[in-house]
Design an enzyme around this catalytic site. Structure first.
Site, short mmCIF file in Angstrom:
data_model
loop_
_atom_site.label_atom_id
_atom_site.label_comp_id
_atom_site.label_asym_id
_atom_site.label_seq_id
_atom_site.Cartn_x
_atom_site.Cartn_y
_atom_site.Cartn_z
N LYS A 114 0.85 -1.13 0.03
CA LYS A 114 0.10 -0.10 -0.01
C LYS A 114 1.10 1.18 -0.12
O LYS A 114 1.99 1.00 0.64
CB LYS A 114 -0.80 -0.01 1.18
CG LYS A 114 -1.99 0.87 1.21
CD LYS A 114 -3.10 0.44 0.58
CE LYS A 114 -4.43 1.35 -0.03
NZ LYS A 114 -5.56 0.34 -0.44
N ASP A 154 -7.05 4.30 -4.72
CA ASP A 154 -7.57 4.16 -3.61
C ASP A 154 -8.21 5.46 -3.14
O ASP A 154 -8.69 6.29 -4.04
CB ASP A 154 -6.82 3.86 -2.56
CG ASP A 154 -7.40 3.29 -0.66
OD1 ASP A 154 -7.96 2.43 -0.74
OD2 ASP A 154 -7.19 4.34 -0.26
P1 NDP Z 1 -12.81 7.77 -3.11
O1 NDP Z 1 -11.97 8.65 -2.75
O2 NDP Z 1 -13.53 7.50 -4.50
O3 NDP Z 1 -14.04 8.10 -2.12
C1 NDP Z 1 -14.01 8.12 -0.78
C2 NDP Z 1 -15.40 8.56 -0.07
O4 NDP Z 1 -15.29 8.42 1.17
C3 NDP Z 1 -15.67 9.93 -0.58
O5 NDP Z 1 -17.13 10.16 -0.47
C4 NDP Z 1 -15.11 10.66 0.78
O6 NDP Z 1 -15.79 12.06 0.78
C5 NDP Z 1 -15.39 9.97 1.62
N1 NDP Z 1 -14.39 9.85 2.78
C6 NDP Z 1 -12.98 9.78 2.59
N2 NDP Z 1 -12.33 10.14 3.62
C7 NDP Z 1 -13.11 10.52 4.72
C8 NDP Z 1 -13.22 10.81 5.88
N3 NDP Z 1 -11.92 10.80 6.76
N4 NDP Z 1 -14.23 11.05 6.53
C9 NDP Z 1 -15.55 11.20 6.10
N5 NDP Z 1 -15.63 10.53 4.68
C10 NDP Z 1 -14.72 10.21 4.12
O7 NDP Z 1 -12.35 6.37 -2.38
P2 NDP Z 1 -12.85 4.86 -2.69
O8 NDP Z 1 -14.24 5.02 -2.84
O9 NDP Z 1 -12.07 4.36 -3.58
O10 NDP Z 1 -12.38 4.07 -1.17
C11 NDP Z 1 -13.30 4.18 -0.20
C12 NDP Z 1 -12.76 2.98 0.65
O11 NDP Z 1 -12.97 1.67 -0.05
C13 NDP Z 1 -11.68 3.32 1.40
O12 NDP Z 1 -11.45 2.65 2.59
C14 NDP Z 1 -10.64 2.47 0.51
O13 NDP Z 1 -9.57 2.05 1.16
C15 NDP Z 1 -11.58 1.22 0.23
N6 NDP Z 1 -11.40 0.32 -1.04
C16 NDP Z 1 -11.46 0.96 -2.27
C17 NDP Z 1 -11.25 0.06 -3.09
C18 NDP Z 1 -11.14 0.56 -4.67
O14 NDP Z 1 -11.07 -0.26 -5.61
N7 NDP Z 1 -11.39 1.90 -4.78
C19 NDP Z 1 -10.81 -1.30 -3.18
C20 NDP Z 1 -10.87 -1.72 -1.93
C21 NDP Z 1 -11.27 -0.98 -0.62
P3 NDP Z 1 -15.05 13.40 0.52
O15 NDP Z 1 -15.25 13.41 -1.00
O16 NDP Z 1 -15.71 14.41 1.35
O17 NDP Z 1 -13.68 13.25 0.78
#
Ligand code: NDP
Length: 435
Positions: A114, A154
């Site tokens: 990571k 991510d």
């Molecule tokens: P994105 O950046 O596309 O979206 C993240 C979302 O979560 C946004 O809506 C964001 O809101 C919100 N968010 C992020 N940080 C915070 C925080 N500290 N508090 C509240 N809301 C928050 O990321 P992903 O959708 O790719 O990832 C989401 C989760 O899924 C993570 O835990 C990631 O590790 C996990 N994941 C992702 C994979 C992938 O293929 N993308 C694979 C496996 C796991 P805002 O826009 O306001 O920041």
């Protein structure tokens, strides 16, 4: 914790795995006294570096860059890059540690890693993001390679960022190779990769429900987040006949009692992916919906909860409210969104609970399929990739049942995922000697 001071997220992730793995090691002599867990918690390598870039005003900006190369026992390091101001060693080591087990569960030959940066993409121009990505790769390129370490996206790293990083890698190395996954379709990306994590999470939920001859059809669903994972979890759940009531971002959540259908989801995708706006704008477009500022959706009533935003976003009190409100299934789309106390509440209530390392593994699994296509120099159809994704999610589900089914019939998916993930990595490490 003495060896890893100030790394609470990492210690939390290790603790959760150790709880189920230590008894398993004790019961299985071949794993005893081999220092397996002790080796697994120590990254094979950690790279930390400086990233300098020039902002639109001509000022020099400095950020921290990281890559954790956690475990390569069963394949090249594989895992995403996160760009978020909260990124530090603790968060990346927790994610890298989880990734080792997750990648093992996918059945594909991928080790765990990571990386990322404390860079905050919010409010940055497209050119600033490009210059940052180029600078990031100008250092990272020497540590990665298609047979060494293959990063992906991510939080804060989507198709745009992967494209900029791929371009810079190719420019430096003069080599067109599958060095990153999550690429655009025109330069080696895989169909269904953007959808895979969210879709996979929903497929996993459907598999869990099927053990009780139930399904998603007609169920109400709470989704948190509105990024990549949340968007495609919403899409697939809706497609399978469920009604998604909520989505959120770091500002708050929206509740739409009519459900976030395909049409409304298209609005969210344009809002978040193109305009990079806030979820609060949803209620301006759809006035029937309500925006709850500064809150998470867990106080709402629904049958299913899919936390898809970030770590530790669902606490014990939230878990109690969900159970009181009749929730029967919690499927982690994000990594470690539920705190350990929250997970305990779900287990005590004997409702379905899937840990992210199992239910969000569809993303990295499809990244593995992207690597295969790159090596073959072939592109598979969306149907073919989606079919493979479905099969992999079912296989992961069934592996969790094999190792997690208790005498009373309850399936402990946490225990199942940890042990199933551990066995393959442990066997490979044993065979490779004291490395
Ligand atoms: P994105 O950046 O596309 O979206 C993240 C979302 O979560 C946004 O809506 C964001 O809101 C919100 N968010 C992020 N940080 C915070 C925080 N500290 N508090 C509240 N809301 C928050 O990321 P992903 O959708 O790719 O990832 C989401 C989760 O899924 C993570 O835990 C990631 O590790 C996990 N994941 C992702 C994979 C992938 O293929 N993308 C694979 C496996 C796991 P805002 O826009 O306001 O920041």
């Amino acid at each position: 914790s003495e060896r890893n001071p100030n790394q609470p997220e990492f210690i939390q992730a290790v603790h959760e795995v150790a709880e189920t793995i230590i008894p398993f090691i004790e019961e299985n002599p071949k794993y005893k006294n081999k220092m397996l867990l002790e080796r697994m918690v120590e990254p094979e390598r950690v790279v930390m570096f400086r990233i300098t870039w020039i902002d639109d005003q001509g000022n020099i900006q400095v950020n921290k860059g990281y890559r954790i190369q956690m475990n390569s026992a069963i394949g090249p390091y594989k895992g995403g890059l996160r760009f978020h101001p909260s990124v530090d060693l603790s968060i990346l080591k927790f994610l890298a540690f989880e990734q080792v087990f997750k990648n093992s569960l996918t059945t594909l030959p991928m080790g765990g890693g990571k990386g990322g940066s404390d860079f905050n993409p919010k409010g940055k121009s497209d050119n600033e993001v490009m210059r940052f990505c180029q600078s990031f790769i100008t250092e990272l390129y020497r540590h990665i390679g298609p047979n060494t370490d293959v990063p992906a996206g991510d939080i804060g790293v989507g198709g745009r960022e992967v494209g900029y990083m791929f371009g810079q890698y190719k420019r430096i190395q003069n080599e067109f190779t599958g060095i990153l996954t999550g690429k655009g379709i025109s330069f080696g990306g895989s169909l269904i990769r953007p959808e895979a994590t969210g879709y996979g999470n929903v497929y996993f939920a459907e598999n869990m429900l099927q053990t009780k001859n139930d399904s998603l059809k007609g169920k109400t669903v709470l989704v948190s987040g509105s990024g990549n994972v949340a968007q495609y979890a919403t899409e697939k759940a809706t497609e399978l006949g469920a009604k998604v009531l909520t989505m959120s971002d770091s500002g708050g959540y929206i509740y739409d009692e009519d459900g976030i259908d395909q049409h409304k989801l298209a609005f969210v995708m344009e809002l978040k992916n193109e305009r990079r706006g806030r979820i609060s704008e949803y209620v301006e477009e759809y006035p029937n919906a309500v925006y709850h500022e500064g809150k998470t959706p867990w106080g709402e009533k629904a049958a299913i909860a899919l936390p898809c935003a970030t770590q530790n976003e669902l606490h014990e009190e939230d878990a109690k409210k969900l159970v009181q409100n009749g929730c029967i299934l919690v499927g982690e789309g994000a990594n470690m969104p539920c705190t350990p106390d929250a997970v305990d509440v779900f287990k005590k209530a004997k409702i379905f609970f899937s840990p992210g390392k199992a239910s969000n593994a569809g993303g990295v699994a499809t990244s593995g399929l992207e690597m295969s296509q790159n090596s073959l120099r072939l592109n598979w159809s969306a149907e073919k990739v989606d079919d493979k994704l479905k099969t992999i999610m079912k296989d992961i589900h069934d592996a969790c049942v094999t190792y997690g089914k208790e005498d009373n019939g309850y399936i402990d998916y946490v225990k199942g995922a940890n042990i199933a993930g551990f066995v393959k990595v442990a066997d490979a490490m044993l065979a490779q000697g004291a490395v």
